[in-house]
Scaffold this active site. Sequence first.
Site, PDB file in Angstrom:
ATOM      1  N   ASP A 134      74.417 -49.996  25.941  1.00  0.00           N
ATOM      2  CA  ASP A 134      73.589 -48.792  26.063  1.00  0.00           C
ATOM      3  C   ASP A 134      74.007 -47.963  27.282  1.00  0.00           C
ATOM      4  O   ASP A 134      73.190 -47.664  28.167  1.00  0.00           O
ATOM      5  CB  ASP A 134      72.104 -49.170  26.153  1.00  0.00           C
ATOM      6  CG  ASP A 134      71.224 -48.274  25.278  1.00  0.00           C
ATOM      7  OD1 ASP A 134      71.770 -47.593  24.394  1.00  0.00           O
ATOM      8  OD2 ASP A 134      69.999 -48.257  25.475  1.00  0.00           O
TER       9      ASP A 134
ATOM     10  N   HIS B 128      65.968 -49.676  25.783  1.00  0.00           N
ATOM     11  CA  HIS B 128      67.070 -49.648  26.737  1.00  0.00           C
ATOM     12  C   HIS B 128      67.093 -50.855  27.674  1.00  0.00           C
ATOM     13  O   HIS B 128      68.157 -51.249  28.153  1.00  0.00           O
ATOM     14  CB  HIS B 128      66.963 -48.353  27.553  1.00  0.00           C
ATOM     15  CG  HIS B 128      68.086 -48.123  28.503  1.00  0.00           C
ATOM     16  ND1 HIS B 128      69.377 -47.894  28.090  1.00  0.00           N
ATOM     17  CD2 HIS B 128      68.111 -48.074  29.876  1.00  0.00           C
ATOM     18  CE1 HIS B 128      70.151 -47.713  29.156  1.00  0.00           C
ATOM     19  NE2 HIS B 128      69.406 -47.816  30.243  1.00  0.00           N
TER      20      HIS B 128
ATOM     21  N   SER C 107      73.796 -49.495  30.921  1.00  0.00           N
ATOM     22  CA  SER C 107      73.218 -48.251  31.407  1.00  0.00           C
ATOM     23  C   SER C 107      74.211 -47.556  32.337  1.00  0.00           C
ATOM     24  O   SER C 107      75.335 -47.278  31.958  1.00  0.00           O
ATOM     25  CB  SER C 107      71.875 -48.544  32.091  1.00  0.00           C
ATOM     26  OG  SER C 107      71.177 -47.356  32.372  1.00  0.00           O
TER      27      SER C 107
END
Length: 333
Positions: free
Chosen positions: A182, A259, A153
């Site tokens: 991600d 996610h 992230s």
Amino acid sequence: MSPSFLFFILFLIKEMSSSSSANSFEDGKFKTDLLTVGLSSCCWKTPSSSPTPQSPPKRLLVATPVEEGEYPVVMLLHGYLLYNSFYSQLMLHVSSHGFIVIAPQLYSIAGPDTMDEIKSTVEIIDWLSAGLNHFLPPQVTPNLSKLALSGHSRGGKTAFAVALKKFGYSSDLKISALIGIDPVDGMGKGKQTPPPVLTYEPNSFDLDKMHVLVIGSGLGEISPNLLFPPCAPPGVNHRDFFQECQGPAWHFVAKDYGHLDMLDDDTEGIRGKISHYLCKNGEERRPMRRFVGGSIVAFLMAYLEGDDSELVKIKDKSHEGVPVEIQEFEVKN
């Protein structure tokens, strides 16, 4: 039983055992331990006549093999407002295949600006040469000539910024491989968190031929409900990072997983509980966690250890152990 038949049976057992341990999506053959390294941590390798080595700039969670040997090192940067402990199962999976995995706690509370995380990451990388060896079991040696940097992230964005040597921060240690799990660069195109990393120019990331893996989540672009936006919005997510990578680069996207699905099954505390609701999720976390861990292992085995057998099987869609459906697959040479 003839000696030749006995030899044949032992050979089959050995081959089956070797094949089983080679599956990157299953636990590896190495026994592992999870260590906390920080200001109050004790050292494994400090002679009584020597001063205690300096603690790392940030508190670390370290997953390490415990068997004697020299192992490549992987640094994992956590996502926004998450704890490094939320990745312990993923870390142990990767470590069980013969890697030392280091996850710093970059902050507890943070605003939109990522400069402090970039600076801290470089400081920790610079500390590894002098400090890491003292905090590992005596029989374990880190091989810092095989260093991979990864991040999830916002941590993925930070990892890219450090690897690109952006904003005036760079380490003396060479990073051999880069992994974005991600990765996210803000709330949307035109709403990047400062300082922005994406330039929206294809193949613009000059990583000096560093090998790159970008892993995406198929559900990351979908809002979990009317209250929360997508956790990996279009325009600032894995697709955009991969588009700006030059080869050699790999891009895997897991269908039907979200996610935060690579986190531990049980993430404690308020943040841990909230992590189950902030993003659009898959049915359970284990398949995505195994997919991320196995993809990382296959990638690192190929480019740090010279064994591309698992990565080739994933590329050729012949790997029977892939725990998720791969929605997208791209390679840049």
